[in-house]
Design an enzyme around this catalytic site. Sequence first.
Site, PDB file in Angstrom:
ATOM      1  N   TYR A 171       0.847   5.356  15.665  1.00 54.72           N
ATOM      2  CA  TYR A 171      -0.237   4.630  14.968  1.00 54.72           C
ATOM      3  C   TYR A 171      -1.478   5.904  15.175  1.00 54.72           C
ATOM      4  O   TYR A 171      -2.218   5.887  13.972  1.00 54.72           O
ATOM      5  CB  TYR A 171      -0.328   3.557  16.146  1.00 54.72           C
ATOM      6  N   VAL A 227       0.843  -1.080   0.345  1.00 53.20           N
ATOM      7  CA  VAL A 227      -0.178   0.407  -0.171  1.00 53.20           C
ATOM      8  C   VAL A 227       1.069   1.312  -0.287  1.00 53.20           C
ATOM      9  O   VAL A 227       0.475   1.661  -0.251  1.00 53.20           O
ATOM     10  CB  VAL A 227      -1.118  -0.086   1.464  1.00 53.20           C
TER      11      VAL A 227
HETATM   12  P1  NDP Z   1      -3.133  -8.020  11.292  1.00 54.27           P
HETATM   13  O1  NDP Z   1      -1.518  -7.205  11.949  1.00 54.27           O
HETATM   14  O2  NDP Z   1      -3.634  -9.200  11.477  1.00 54.27           O
HETATM   15  O3  NDP Z   1      -2.973  -7.715   9.462  1.00 54.27           O
HETATM   16  C1  NDP Z   1      -2.602  -6.102   9.060  1.00 54.27           C
HETATM   17  C2  NDP Z   1      -2.993  -6.493   7.461  1.00 54.27           C
HETATM   18  O4  NDP Z   1      -2.588  -5.691   6.818  1.00 54.27           O
HETATM   19  C3  NDP Z   1      -2.310  -7.846   6.769  1.00 54.27           C
HETATM   20  O5  NDP Z   1      -2.765  -8.696   5.734  1.00 54.27           O
HETATM   21  C4  NDP Z   1      -0.841  -7.240   6.297  1.00 54.27           C
HETATM   22  O6  NDP Z   1      -0.088  -7.948   5.465  1.00 54.27           O
HETATM   23  C5  NDP Z   1      -1.335  -5.986   6.011  1.00 54.27           C
HETATM   24  N1  NDP Z   1      -0.147  -4.614   5.117  1.00 54.27           N
HETATM   25  C6  NDP Z   1       0.616  -3.690   6.772  1.00 54.27           C
HETATM   26  N2  NDP Z   1       1.054  -3.030   6.421  1.00 54.27           N
HETATM   27  C7  NDP Z   1       1.173  -3.078   5.093  1.00 54.27           C
HETATM   28  C8  NDP Z   1       1.088  -2.566   3.434  1.00 54.27           C
HETATM   29  N3  NDP Z   1       2.185  -1.679   3.636  1.00 54.27           N
HETATM   30  N4  NDP Z   1       1.370  -3.327   2.346  1.00 54.27           N
HETATM   31  C9  NDP Z   1      -0.136  -3.545   1.942  1.00 54.27           C
HETATM   32  N5  NDP Z   1      -0.526  -4.635   3.854  1.00 54.27           N
HETATM   33  C10 NDP Z   1      -0.136  -4.084   4.237  1.00 54.27           C
HETATM   34  O7  NDP Z   1      -3.659  -6.953  11.482  1.00 54.27           O
HETATM   35  P2  NDP Z   1      -5.834  -6.853  11.464  1.00 54.27           P
HETATM   36  O8  NDP Z   1      -6.248  -7.998  11.025  1.00 54.27           O
HETATM   37  O9  NDP Z   1      -5.430  -6.826  13.546  1.00 54.27           O
HETATM   38  O10 NDP Z   1      -5.399  -5.238  11.454  1.00 54.27           O
HETATM   39  C11 NDP Z   1      -6.224  -4.988  10.378  1.00 54.27           C
HETATM   40  C12 NDP Z   1      -6.662  -3.323  11.012  1.00 54.27           C
HETATM   41  O11 NDP Z   1      -7.602  -3.152  11.524  1.00 54.27           O
HETATM   42  C13 NDP Z   1      -5.033  -2.146  10.912  1.00 54.27           C
HETATM   43  O12 NDP Z   1      -5.909  -1.543   9.937  1.00 54.27           O
HETATM   44  C14 NDP Z   1      -5.376  -2.702  11.858  1.00 54.27           C
HETATM   45  O13 NDP Z   1      -4.764  -0.862  12.202  1.00 54.27           O
HETATM   46  C15 NDP Z   1      -7.089  -1.817  12.889  1.00 54.27           C
HETATM   47  N6  NDP Z   1      -7.179  -2.312  13.604  1.00 54.27           N
HETATM   48  C16 NDP Z   1      -6.607  -3.294  14.484  1.00 54.27           C
HETATM   49  C17 NDP Z   1      -6.991  -3.821  15.949  1.00 54.27           C
HETATM   50  C18 NDP Z   1      -6.925  -4.517  16.966  1.00 54.27           C
HETATM   51  O14 NDP Z   1      -6.948  -5.174  17.525  1.00 54.27           O
HETATM   52  N7  NDP Z   1      -6.510  -5.439  15.884  1.00 54.27           N
HETATM   53  C19 NDP Z   1      -8.113  -2.369  16.443  1.00 54.27           C
HETATM   54  C20 NDP Z   1      -8.354  -1.487  16.476  1.00 54.27           C
HETATM   55  C21 NDP Z   1      -7.829  -1.461  14.358  1.00 54.27           C
HETATM   56  P3  NDP Z   1       1.098  -8.327   5.371  1.00 54.27           P
HETATM   57  O15 NDP Z   1      -0.057 -10.465   5.632  1.00 54.27           O
HETATM   58  O16 NDP Z   1       1.365  -8.210   4.044  1.00 54.27           O
HETATM   59  O17 NDP Z   1       1.853  -8.166   6.576  1.00 54.27           O
END
Ligand code: NDP
Length: 234
Positions: free
Chosen positions: A140, A49
Site C-alpha cells: 500500500y 480500475v
Molecule cells: P473505502 O474502502 O471506503 O472505499 C474504497 C473505494 O475504492 C470504493 O469505492 C471501492 O469500490 C473502490 N475500489 C477499490 N478497488 C477498486 C477497483 N479495483 N476498481 C474500482 N474501484 C475500486 O476507502 P476510503 O474511502 O477510505 O478511501 C478512498 C481512498 O483514500 C483510497 O485510495 C484510500 O487508499 C485513500 N486513503 C484513505 C484513508 C482513510 O483513512 N480512510 C487514509 C489515506 C488514504 P467498491 O465499493 O466497489 O469496493
Amino acid sequence: MSRSVLVTGGNRGIGLAIARAFAAQGDKVAVTHRGSGVPEGLLGVKCDVTSAEEIDAAFTEVEAAHGPVEVLVCNAGMTQDTLLLRMSEEQFTQVVDANLTGAFRFAQRASRGMLRKKFGRIVFISSVVGFTGGAGQVNYAASKAGMVGMARSIALELGSRNITANVVTPGFITTDMTADLPEAVREAALKQIPAGRYGAADEIARAVTFLAADEAGYINGAVLPVDGGLGMGH
Ligand code: NDP
C-alpha cells in the site's frame, strides 16, 4: 463554470464525499462503481480500475453525457495488509495494480481530452503512509508513494497546457477502510495525531475541490496533506 468531473471509487467513503462536494458546487459529476450503484444526482459508470477496457468504456459513457473529463480524481484504492515476510507477490501486485496502475490508466485516458481542451485538473488520493511507511503496508505504501512521482512527471509533461496534477495525502479518515482496522490499531493511531481526532471524508473533499478549481492553475506537482498533523507537512 460547470465542469465535467470523474471520481473513481465515488460510490462510498472519501470518493463519495468528493463527488458530492463537486455536485454541490454545480459540476457535472460521474463516479465509478463496481456494481453497487451510486446515490441520486451522480452519474454512475461501472468499471473496475484494473481493466483498461472497462475504463475506456466508462470514459465514452461520461463523455457522451457530460463532455470530456476536465477534472479527474483518482480515489479508488484498497489495502491488503500483512508483514513483508508473509506478503505474497500477488498481494503486492494486486494492491499496486488497483491503487497506482489504476490511477495511471485513468490519468492517461483523461489526458487526451484535457490536451484538446487545454484545461485539466488531476488529483491523486494518496496517503500519509506513502511518506511515513506503515508496518504491514509495504504494498500500500509503495503504491501511494508512487503517486507522487507520477503526479510530478505529469506536471512536467502537461503543465504548459494548463493541466495540473496534484496529490492529496489523507491521514486517518473515518470510512469503511479504517473501520476494518483492529481497535488497538485505531487507538494507537489516535495518540499520534496532533489534532487528537480522526478526520472526516468532507475534509478531504474540501482539499480536492480547492486543487481542482480554475483559480488553482498555478499549483502543480504539489502534495497537500490533510491528516491532522500526523505527517508533519509531508
Ligand atoms: P473505502 O474502502 O471506503 O472505499 C474504497 C473505494 O475504492 C470504493 O469505492 C471501492 O469500490 C473502490 N475500489 C477499490 N478497488 C477498486 C477497483 N479495483 N476498481 C474500482 N474501484 C475500486 O476507502 P476510503 O474511502 O477510505 O478511501 C478512498 C481512498 O483514500 C483510497 O485510495 C484510500 O487508499 C485513500 N486513503 C484513505 C484513508 C482513510 O483513512 N480512510 C487514509 C489515506 C488514504 P467498491 O465499493 O466497489 O469496493
